[in-house]
Design a protein around this motif. Structure first.
Motif, PDB file in Angstrom:
ATOM      1  N   MET B   1      10.450  51.931  37.110  1.00  0.00           N
ATOM      2  CA  MET B   1       9.938  51.757  38.476  1.00  0.00           C
ATOM      3  C   MET B   1      11.099  51.836  39.456  1.00  0.00           C
ATOM      4  O   MET B   1      12.162  51.277  39.195  1.00  0.00           O
ATOM      5  CB  MET B   1       9.270  50.385  38.586  1.00  0.00           C
ATOM      6  N   PRO B   2      10.897  52.504  40.552  1.00  0.00           N
ATOM      7  CA  PRO B   2      12.012  52.635  41.505  1.00  0.00           C
ATOM      8  C   PRO B   2      12.547  51.302  42.026  1.00  0.00           C
ATOM      9  O   PRO B   2      13.756  51.127  42.150  1.00  0.00           O
ATOM     10  CB  PRO B   2      11.396  53.467  42.639  1.00  0.00           C
ATOM     11  N   LYS B   3      11.640  50.350  42.359  1.00  0.00           N
ATOM     12  CA  LYS B   3      12.153  49.071  42.861  1.00  0.00           C
ATOM     13  C   LYS B   3      12.876  48.358  41.723  1.00  0.00           C
ATOM     14  O   LYS B   3      12.350  48.222  40.615  1.00  0.00           O
ATOM     15  CB  LYS B   3      11.018  48.197  43.391  1.00  0.00           C
ATOM     16  N   LEU B   4      14.083  47.901  42.010  1.00  0.00           N
ATOM     17  CA  LEU B   4      14.921  47.340  40.958  1.00  0.00           C
ATOM     18  C   LEU B   4      14.707  45.829  40.819  1.00  0.00           C
ATOM     19  O   LEU B   4      14.622  45.117  41.823  1.00  0.00           O
ATOM     20  CB  LEU B   4      16.392  47.618  41.266  1.00  0.00           C
ATOM     21  N   LEU B   6      16.799  43.110  39.952  1.00  0.00           N
ATOM     22  CA  LEU B   6      18.243  42.901  39.787  1.00  0.00           C
ATOM     23  C   LEU B   6      18.550  41.956  38.628  1.00  0.00           C
ATOM     24  O   LEU B   6      19.574  42.110  37.952  1.00  0.00           O
ATOM     25  CB  LEU B   6      18.848  42.364  41.083  1.00  0.00           C
ATOM     26  N   LEU B  33      24.265  49.511  39.589  1.00  0.00           N
ATOM     27  CA  LEU B  33      22.855  49.866  39.721  1.00  0.00           C
ATOM     28  C   LEU B  33      22.579  51.315  39.346  1.00  0.00           C
ATOM     29  O   LEU B  33      21.470  51.648  38.928  1.00  0.00           O
ATOM     30  CB  LEU B  33      22.383  49.631  41.161  1.00  0.00           C
ATOM     31  N   SER B  37      19.563  52.582  36.702  1.00  0.00           N
ATOM     32  CA  SER B  37      18.336  53.094  37.317  1.00  0.00           C
ATOM     33  C   SER B  37      18.259  54.613  37.328  1.00  0.00           C
ATOM     34  O   SER B  37      17.409  55.195  37.999  1.00  0.00           O
ATOM     35  CB  SER B  37      18.215  52.554  38.750  1.00  0.00           C
ATOM     36  N   HIS B  46      26.111  46.342  43.189  1.00  0.00           N
ATOM     37  CA  HIS B  46      25.595  45.162  43.886  1.00  0.00           C
ATOM     38  C   HIS B  46      26.575  44.039  43.566  1.00  0.00           C
ATOM     39  O   HIS B  46      26.690  43.616  42.424  1.00  0.00           O
ATOM     40  CB  HIS B  46      24.201  44.843  43.357  1.00  0.00           C
TER      41      HIS B  46
END
Lengths: 148, 148
Positions: B1-4, B6, B33, B37, B46
């Motif tokens: 999924m694109p939204k990570l 963290l 990241l 990803s 990050h």
């Protein structure tokens, strides 16, 4: 100076979309930080979405990685897997060629701000929801290749 | 999924610095990241700086652009032109070869968090304040080329 004074960097809501698809991004105001600050290896956009504005039409690139991080406000990330709230500090990656069309939509009643990073490539871009395709080297056309 | 998510991405405070220069970055905890990803065109870290921690030794790259945006907390950007407060939403660009050594220092009593973007290049890195140099393909050595 490395620290950027954003107010001195030009802001625009320009788009290359044809009129019928441009309305969604009228409230997308962005600054290109890379050229303004001497970066050449990747692009960085500082984007403000006014209420109702979208980051783009939902799309995916054949040959360009993209990354976003939310700075303020809230957006909804829409992709093939559904809808996902994006709040300050939230990050999303869009690897080239993943085939997963994505868009950030500001459905709130206040501005949201995010940073988008990409690397300009000469590659096609796909728009799953509309009759538009970005043909590398040619620009936006209908999916059958005809001009708008 | 694109939204990570963290929390699912490994966090480390690892450094390749020799011990005498590593203390400053012991409190620098970062997640890579990009690899986590599927991004390959640029790197995204990050980074959380604990109170007292530095982002690095003050440095500049011959062949790598860098960009940072603050997400939370406050850091002090130190470069050749002085000291600059970096607060949430503040951005800074470090174009390759600019010769302006830079570092973010957390002098506050709480964590600060930022995103750093770069593009791994095989190029030297200069450290104006200490007797260290990153020789491309060889790693960290003293400025005269001798090993630590």
């Amino acid at each position: 100076m490395p620290k950027l004074d954003l107010d001195t960097i030009p802001q625009t809501n320009a788009t290359g979309y044809p009129p019928q698809y441009a309305t969604a991004v009228e409230g997308r105001w962005y600054r290109r930080l890379g050229p303004a600050s001497g970066l050449s290896e990747f692009g960085v956009s500082h984007v403000t979405l006014k209420p109702g504005a979208w980051s783009s039409q939902r799309h995916w690139h054949e040959g360009e990685d993209e990354f976003v991080v939310m700075l303020s406000g809230e957006a909804v990330l829409v992709d093939d897997s559904g809808e996902h709230a994006m709040k300050p500090g939230d990050c999303a990656s869009f690897p080239m060629g993943d085939g997963n069309g994505h868009v950030l939509q500001n459905r709130s009643d206040s501005d949201c701000v995010f940073i988008a990073v990409g690397r300009k490539g000469d590659s096609d871009c796909h728009y799953p929801d509309i009759d538009m395709h970005l043909f590398s080297g040619e620009g936006f056309r209908r999916k059958d290749g005809s001009a708008f």
